[in-house]
Design a protein around this motif. Structure first.
Motif, mmCIF file in Angstrom:
data_model
loop_
_atom_site.group_PDB
_atom_site.id
_atom_site.type_symbol
_atom_site.label_atom_id
_atom_site.label_comp_id
_atom_site.label_asym_id
_atom_site.label_seq_id
_atom_site.Cartn_x
_atom_site.Cartn_y
_atom_site.Cartn_z
ATOM 1 N N SER A 56 0.879 -1.203 0.070
ATOM 2 C CA SER A 56 0.077 0.065 -0.199
ATOM 3 C C SER A 56 0.787 1.241 -0.009
ATOM 4 O O SER A 56 0.634 2.321 -0.872
ATOM 5 N N LYS A 57 1.850 1.347 0.765
ATOM 6 C CA LYS A 57 2.744 2.403 0.919
ATOM 7 C C LYS A 57 3.430 2.578 -0.296
ATOM 8 O O LYS A 57 3.639 3.633 -1.038
ATOM 9 N N ALA A 58 3.914 1.297 -1.162
ATOM 10 C CA ALA A 58 4.674 1.575 -2.692
ATOM 11 C C ALA A 58 3.576 1.772 -3.304
ATOM 12 O O ALA A 58 4.039 2.680 -4.082
ATOM 13 N N THR A 59 2.417 1.637 -3.455
ATOM 14 C CA THR A 59 1.386 2.256 -4.415
ATOM 15 C C THR A 59 1.212 3.777 -4.270
ATOM 16 O O THR A 59 1.062 4.371 -4.991
ATOM 17 N N HIS A 60 1.041 3.931 -2.899
ATOM 18 C CA HIS A 60 0.895 5.422 -2.480
ATOM 19 C C HIS A 60 2.133 6.140 -3.122
ATOM 20 O O HIS A 60 2.018 7.117 -3.733
ATOM 21 N N ASP A 61 3.430 5.951 -2.584
ATOM 22 C CA ASP A 61 4.503 6.306 -3.175
ATOM 23 C C ASP A 61 4.699 6.361 -4.659
ATOM 24 O O ASP A 61 5.149 7.368 -5.314
ATOM 25 N N HIS A 62 4.192 5.351 -5.381
ATOM 26 C CA HIS A 62 4.127 5.351 -6.907
ATOM 27 C C HIS A 62 3.459 6.534 -7.290
ATOM 28 O O HIS A 62 3.821 7.259 -8.296
ATOM 29 N N ASP A 63 2.104 6.379 -6.456
ATOM 30 C CA ASP A 63 1.038 7.346 -7.236
ATOM 31 C C ASP A 63 1.567 8.899 -7.099
ATOM 32 O O ASP A 63 1.414 9.765 -7.926
ATOM 33 N N ILE A 64 2.339 9.251 -5.926
ATOM 34 C CA ILE A 64 2.732 10.424 -5.679
ATOM 35 C C ILE A 64 4.076 10.833 -6.762
ATOM 36 O O ILE A 64 4.236 11.711 -7.550
ATOM 37 N N ALA A 65 4.651 9.798 -7.074
ATOM 38 C CA ALA A 65 5.773 9.617 -8.011
ATOM 39 C C ALA A 65 5.160 10.184 -9.323
ATOM 40 O O ALA A 65 5.723 10.968 -10.160
#
Length: 158
Positions: free
Chosen positions: A74-83
Protein backbone atom coordinates in the motif's frame (compact mmCIF):
# COMPACT_ATOMS: atom_id res chain seq x y z
CA UNK A 1 -25.19 -86.80 42.05
CA UNK A 2 -26.39 -84.20 39.79
CA UNK A 3 -25.43 -83.79 36.21
CA UNK A 4 -23.15 -80.85 36.97
CA UNK A 5 -21.37 -82.79 39.59
CA UNK A 6 -20.02 -85.49 37.47
CA UNK A 7 -16.76 -86.98 38.27
CA UNK A 8 -14.12 -85.54 36.10
CA UNK A 9 -10.85 -87.15 35.52
CA UNK A 10 -7.67 -85.31 36.55
CA UNK A 11 -6.58 -85.07 32.92
CA UNK A 12 -9.74 -83.29 31.97
CA UNK A 13 -9.35 -80.96 34.96
CA UNK A 14 -5.79 -80.24 33.92
CA UNK A 15 -6.93 -79.57 30.39
CA UNK A 16 -9.65 -77.26 31.64
CA UNK A 17 -7.19 -75.49 33.93
CA UNK A 18 -4.80 -75.05 31.01
CA UNK A 19 -7.63 -73.69 28.85
CA UNK A 20 -8.72 -71.26 31.56
CA UNK A 21 -5.13 -70.13 32.15
CA UNK A 22 -4.62 -69.82 28.39
CA UNK A 23 -7.87 -67.87 28.11
CA UNK A 24 -6.64 -65.54 30.91
CA UNK A 25 -3.30 -65.06 29.19
CA UNK A 26 -5.00 -64.29 25.88
CA UNK A 27 -7.29 -61.80 27.61
CA UNK A 28 -4.34 -60.27 29.48
CA UNK A 29 -2.48 -59.98 26.21
CA UNK A 30 -5.49 -58.43 24.50
CA UNK A 31 -6.05 -55.93 27.35
CA UNK A 32 -2.31 -55.10 27.42
CA UNK A 33 -2.45 -54.56 23.64
CA UNK A 34 -5.45 -52.27 24.06
CA UNK A 35 -3.62 -50.22 26.73
CA UNK A 36 -0.45 -50.16 24.61
CA UNK A 37 -2.55 -48.98 21.65
CA UNK A 38 -4.26 -46.38 23.90
CA UNK A 39 -0.87 -45.12 25.13
CA UNK A 40 0.44 -44.96 21.56
CA UNK A 41 -2.68 -43.07 20.43
CA UNK A 42 -2.38 -40.64 23.38
CA UNK A 43 1.26 -39.97 22.41
CA UNK A 44 0.24 -39.44 18.77
CA UNK A 45 -2.49 -37.07 19.91
CA UNK A 46 -0.01 -35.14 22.06
CA UNK A 47 2.30 -34.85 19.04
CA UNK A 48 -0.63 -33.81 16.83
CA UNK A 49 -1.74 -31.25 19.45
CA UNK A 50 1.81 -29.87 19.60
CA UNK A 51 1.98 -29.77 15.79
CA UNK A 52 -1.42 -27.99 15.66
CA UNK A 53 -0.13 -25.41 18.17
CA UNK A 54 2.99 -24.91 16.05
CA UNK A 55 0.77 -24.56 12.96
CA UNK A 56 -1.33 -21.93 14.78
CA UNK A 57 1.85 -20.02 15.65
CA UNK A 58 3.05 -20.32 12.05
CA UNK A 59 -0.35 -19.10 10.81
CA UNK A 60 -0.26 -16.10 13.17
CA UNK A 61 3.28 -15.31 12.02
CA UNK A 62 2.25 -15.65 8.35
CA UNK A 63 -0.77 -13.38 8.94
CA UNK A 64 1.46 -10.75 10.56
CA UNK A 65 3.86 -11.03 7.64
CA UNK A 66 0.96 -10.69 5.19
CA UNK A 67 -0.34 -7.58 6.97
CA UNK A 68 3.16 -6.13 6.89
CA UNK A 69 3.45 -6.94 3.17
CA UNK A 70 0.02 -5.41 2.47
CA UNK A 71 1.07 -2.24 4.31
CA UNK A 72 4.34 -2.16 2.36
CA UNK A 73 2.49 -2.72 -0.91
CA UNK A 74 0.00 0.00 0.00
CA UNK A 75 2.83 2.39 0.87
CA UNK A 76 4.64 1.48 -2.35
CA UNK A 77 1.45 2.10 -4.34
CA UNK A 78 0.96 5.42 -2.55
CA UNK A 79 4.60 6.39 -3.16
CA UNK A 80 4.22 5.36 -6.81
CA UNK A 81 1.06 7.44 -7.17
CA UNK A 82 2.89 10.43 -5.72
CA UNK A 83 5.84 9.84 -8.05
CA UNK A 84 3.49 9.63 -11.05
CA UNK A 85 1.77 12.87 -9.99
CA UNK A 86 5.14 14.58 -9.50
CA UNK A 87 6.26 13.38 -12.92
CA UNK A 88 3.06 14.65 -14.48
CA UNK A 89 3.53 18.04 -12.79
CA UNK A 90 7.16 18.16 -13.94
CA UNK A 91 6.07 17.36 -17.51
CA UNK A 92 3.50 20.16 -17.39
CA UNK A 93 6.08 22.60 -16.00
CA UNK A 94 8.55 21.54 -18.69
CA UNK A 95 5.92 22.10 -21.40
CA UNK A 96 5.03 25.49 -19.94
CA UNK A 97 8.70 26.52 -19.73
CA UNK A 98 9.25 25.40 -23.32
CA UNK A 99 6.24 27.45 -24.42
CA UNK A 100 7.57 30.51 -22.55
CA UNK A 101 11.01 29.94 -24.09
CA UNK A 102 9.54 29.63 -27.60
CA UNK A 103 7.47 32.79 -27.06
CA UNK A 104 10.53 34.70 -25.82
CA UNK A 105 12.62 33.39 -28.75
CA UNK A 106 9.98 34.63 -31.19
CA UNK A 107 9.82 37.94 -29.34
CA UNK A 108 13.63 38.24 -29.57
CA UNK A 109 13.52 37.48 -33.30
CA UNK A 110 10.77 40.07 -33.83
CA UNK A 111 12.68 42.67 -31.80
CA UNK A 112 15.90 41.88 -33.71
CA UNK A 113 14.06 42.44 -37.00
CA UNK A 114 12.62 45.72 -35.69
CA UNK A 115 16.05 46.80 -34.35
CA UNK A 116 17.75 45.91 -37.67
CA UNK A 117 15.05 47.79 -39.58
CA UNK A 118 15.39 50.76 -37.22
CA UNK A 119 19.19 50.62 -37.65
CA UNK A 120 18.83 50.62 -41.45
CA UNK A 121 16.35 53.51 -41.22
CA UNK A 122 18.74 55.36 -38.91
CA UNK A 123 21.67 54.78 -41.26
CA UNK A 124 19.55 56.00 -44.17
CA UNK A 125 18.39 59.05 -42.19
CA UNK A 126 21.98 59.74 -41.05
CA UNK A 127 23.12 59.67 -44.68
CA UNK A 128 20.27 61.97 -45.63
CA UNK A 129 21.14 64.34 -42.76
CA UNK A 130 24.83 64.23 -43.68
CA UNK A 131 23.93 65.00 -47.29
CA UNK A 132 21.73 67.91 -46.17
CA UNK A 133 24.46 69.19 -43.88
CA UNK A 134 27.01 68.89 -46.64
CA UNK A 135 24.66 70.73 -48.99
CA UNK A 136 24.05 73.37 -46.37
CA UNK A 137 27.72 73.72 -45.66
CA UNK A 138 28.52 74.04 -49.35
CA UNK A 139 25.77 76.56 -49.69
CA UNK A 140 27.13 78.36 -46.67
CA UNK A 141 30.58 78.54 -48.17
CA UNK A 142 28.98 80.24 -51.17
CA UNK A 143 27.18 82.75 -48.83
CA UNK A 144 29.40 83.52 -45.84
CA UNK A 145 26.72 85.42 -43.87
CA UNK A 146 26.46 83.87 -40.42
CA UNK A 147 23.86 84.77 -37.86
CA UNK A 148 25.76 85.12 -34.61
CA UNK A 149 22.61 85.33 -32.46
CA UNK A 150 22.45 81.54 -32.37
CA UNK A 151 26.09 81.08 -31.48
CA UNK A 152 27.28 80.91 -35.03
CA UNK A 153 25.86 77.50 -35.54
CA UNK A 154 23.33 78.37 -38.17
CA UNK A 155 23.69 80.24 -41.42
CA UNK A 156 21.04 82.49 -42.83
CA UNK A 157 20.14 81.89 -46.40
CA UNK A 158 19.10 84.90 -48.56
Amino acid sequence: MTSTEQVVSPQVVKKLEKGIVKEGKIEDSRVKGLFDDLTKTEKERAKAEKAAHKAEDALAKAEKKEVKAVKAASKATHDHDIAVANRHNAEQKEQLKKQVDAKLLKEIQDKKLKAEAALKDQEMHNKAREAKLAELQQGNNDHPEVDESYGGATASVV
